[in-house]
Motif scaffolding. Structure first.
Motif, mmCIF file in Angstrom:
data_model
loop_
_atom_site.group_PDB
_atom_site.id
_atom_site.type_symbol
_atom_site.label_atom_id
_atom_site.label_comp_id
_atom_site.label_asym_id
_atom_site.label_seq_id
_atom_site.Cartn_x
_atom_site.Cartn_y
_atom_site.Cartn_z
ATOM 1 N N VAL A 41 0.671 -1.035 -0.009
ATOM 2 C CA VAL A 41 0.020 -0.009 -0.064
ATOM 3 C C VAL A 41 0.833 1.230 0.111
ATOM 4 O O VAL A 41 0.568 2.235 -0.664
ATOM 5 N N TYR A 61 2.629 -3.116 9.108
ATOM 6 C CA TYR A 61 1.286 -3.864 8.877
ATOM 7 C C TYR A 61 0.655 -2.889 10.016
ATOM 8 O O TYR A 61 -0.697 -2.679 9.404
ATOM 9 N N ASP A 63 0.550 0.019 10.718
ATOM 10 C CA ASP A 63 0.472 1.198 10.019
ATOM 11 C C ASP A 63 -0.311 1.249 8.711
ATOM 12 O O ASP A 63 -0.684 2.313 8.243
ATOM 13 N N GLY A 64 -0.539 0.042 8.152
ATOM 14 C CA GLY A 64 -1.519 -0.135 7.071
ATOM 15 C C GLY A 64 -0.490 0.147 5.732
ATOM 16 O O GLY A 64 -1.219 0.326 4.741
ATOM 17 N N ASP A 65 0.738 0.015 6.004
ATOM 18 C CA ASP A 65 1.859 -0.037 4.657
ATOM 19 C C ASP A 65 1.472 -1.211 3.696
ATOM 20 O O ASP A 65 1.854 -1.285 2.582
ATOM 21 N N GLU A 67 -0.989 -5.020 2.964
ATOM 22 C CA GLU A 67 -2.046 -6.141 3.355
ATOM 23 C C GLU A 67 -1.663 -7.297 2.935
ATOM 24 O O GLU A 67 -0.816 -7.693 2.131
ATOM 25 N N GLN A 342 -8.379 1.205 15.369
ATOM 26 C CA GLN A 342 -7.966 0.255 14.138
ATOM 27 C C GLN A 342 -6.669 -0.180 14.117
ATOM 28 O O GLN A 342 -6.326 -1.280 13.698
ATOM 29 N N ARG A 343 -5.556 0.608 14.599
ATOM 30 C CA ARG A 343 -4.141 0.157 14.831
ATOM 31 C C ARG A 343 -4.189 -1.088 15.772
ATOM 32 O O ARG A 343 -3.359 -1.928 15.762
ATOM 33 N N ARG A 346 -5.186 -4.053 13.867
ATOM 34 C CA ARG A 346 -4.440 -4.470 13.328
ATOM 35 C C ARG A 346 -3.256 -5.255 14.075
ATOM 36 O O ARG A 346 -2.583 -6.449 13.508
#
Length: 389
Positions: A41, A61, A63-65, A67, A342-343, A346
């Motif tokens: 991402v 992960y 941090d949403g970098d 998936e 959300q963090r 995850r």
């Protein structure tokens, strides 16, 4: 920006070559079509992974970098390939420094004993009540004859009590009693008196509520403060917090507390090799100051202290246990998300699914040892649960 498809040439990926080649060695592609492939991402993934390796992968992960559709399968492949052997540059230096830190310092000293309770077990009973079975067992279930998580944990509890040969009127010590699931099961089904200890205030509070009316004493204390004498002693999922520098002290204390004809059951995660370092991401976000023992380390500390009556490995069952927890956690998230961000979601998902892959690979083991003193008069016969006819 072009990324490699699954099994494609690593040179086609826009990222540090060492990372791409390492993942390709494990059969994990970047932006590929396999469900275990990593989907990028943000290019920050490369920077964090290369600079911090396992810590960077996890934080990236969170941090949403990136998936991954099947995170457990991704880590099964990574763990199976032993990718740490390929690490070079700044990440290698971090490995060496971490090994030196853990070798020189006693990260599981008495002054640090309550850190894991405060950081992990005290985060909120609501998470554990929704994720675990009704007995709130936060350790590997026994799936040999079980059809679901509830049965797997009940079978585990029964097997532990049978291995300990519990008898009515005996006094049982539970080192690391959690929310009192084993203590309550033993008191109700085997009519024993139980002393349970934990380093978590939240665990103690709920365990006392759940064990009310039974001959069970739940104490908030470190194992090094224990006194008294017990017919049987059990420790489930706590030895991982003891640390190699304290193994001899731990077994000396158990030996002192156990009656001459008693039995001690140790239930612990184990590593298939002896490692000096601990996974940096797990240490920072999940279990601070933890360490997974090897068979060699345990055996060395047991020598001259206890006889090994039984050594039972059912590590692959932890894969199924973790996947069941992950499924239940996901199902409960709509009721939890107003309290946790959300963090956190995850982070927890990463913890459960990466751990499942670790056990699936065979790196992670789950051992139950039955130990006795050398002068115990009765011969011990190993116990395994039999399927009901």
């Amino acid at each position: 920006m072009a990324f490699a498809e699954h099994n494609a040439s690593p040179s086609r990926v826009d990222g540090p070559k060492i990372i791409v080649e390492a993942l390709a060695h494990a059969g994990v592609g970047l932006n590929g079509s396999a469900p275990w492939d990593i989907q990028i991402v943000s290019k920050d993934f490369f920077r964090k992974m290369f600079s911090k390796w396992e810590l960077g992968i996890g934080e990236s992960y969170m941090d949403g970098d990136w998936e991954c559709e099947q995170l457990d399968e991704c880590f099964y492949r990574i763990a199976s390939a032993d990718l740490e052997q390929t690490v070079v540059g700044p990440a290698k230096i971090r490995f060496v420094m971490e090994m030196l830190r853990q070798r020189l310092l006693n990260l599981q000293s008495k002054s640090r004993a309550f850190q894991v309770g405060e950081q992990h077990y005290d985060i909120g009973n609501d998470i554990f009540e929704r994720m675990l079975d009704s007995s709130l067992m936060y350790s590997c279930g026994y799936w040999e004859h079980a059809k679901d998580l509830e049965e797997a944990q009940q079978h585990k509890l029964k097997m532990i009590c049978e291995k300990l040969q519990l008898k009515a009127g005996e006094r049982l010590l539970d080192i690391g009693c959690g929310w009192g699931g084993l203590a309550r099961y033993a008191a109700e089904n085997y009519q024993v008196e139980v002393v349970g200890i934990t380093v978590s205030k939240e665990q103690q509070k709920l365990a006392q509520e759940r064990c009310a009316g039974l001959p069970i004493d739940i104490q908030l204390t470190d194992y090094r403060e224990l006194t008294g004498s017990f017919d049987k002693i059990v420790s489930v999922g706590m030895f991982e917090h003891v640390g190699p520098k304290n193994y001899d002290t731990y077994f000396d204390i158990v030996e002192r507390l156990l009656k001459p004809d008693g039995l001690f059951l140790l239930h612990t995660i184990g590593n298939y090799i002896t490692e000096r370092k601990t996974d940096a991401w797990i240490d920072k976000y999940i279990f601070p100051n933890g360490h997974l023992p090897s068979a060699k380390q345990i055996a060395a500390s047991l020598e001259g202290r206890f006889l090994i009556e039984d050594w039972h490995n059912f590590g692959r069952d932890y894969d199924r246990t973790l996947m069941a927890w992950a499924e239940r956690f996901d199902a409960a998230w709509p009721q939890l998300k107003d309290k946790y961000d959300q963090r956190f979601y995850r982070m927890w998902k990463y913890f459960l699914l990466s751990s499942a892959g670790y056990f699936r690979s065979g790196q992670g083991q789950l051992w139950q040892l039955v130990l006795s003193k050398r002068g115990r008069p009765d011969a011990y016969r190993s116990v395994r649960l039999q399927r009901k006819s």
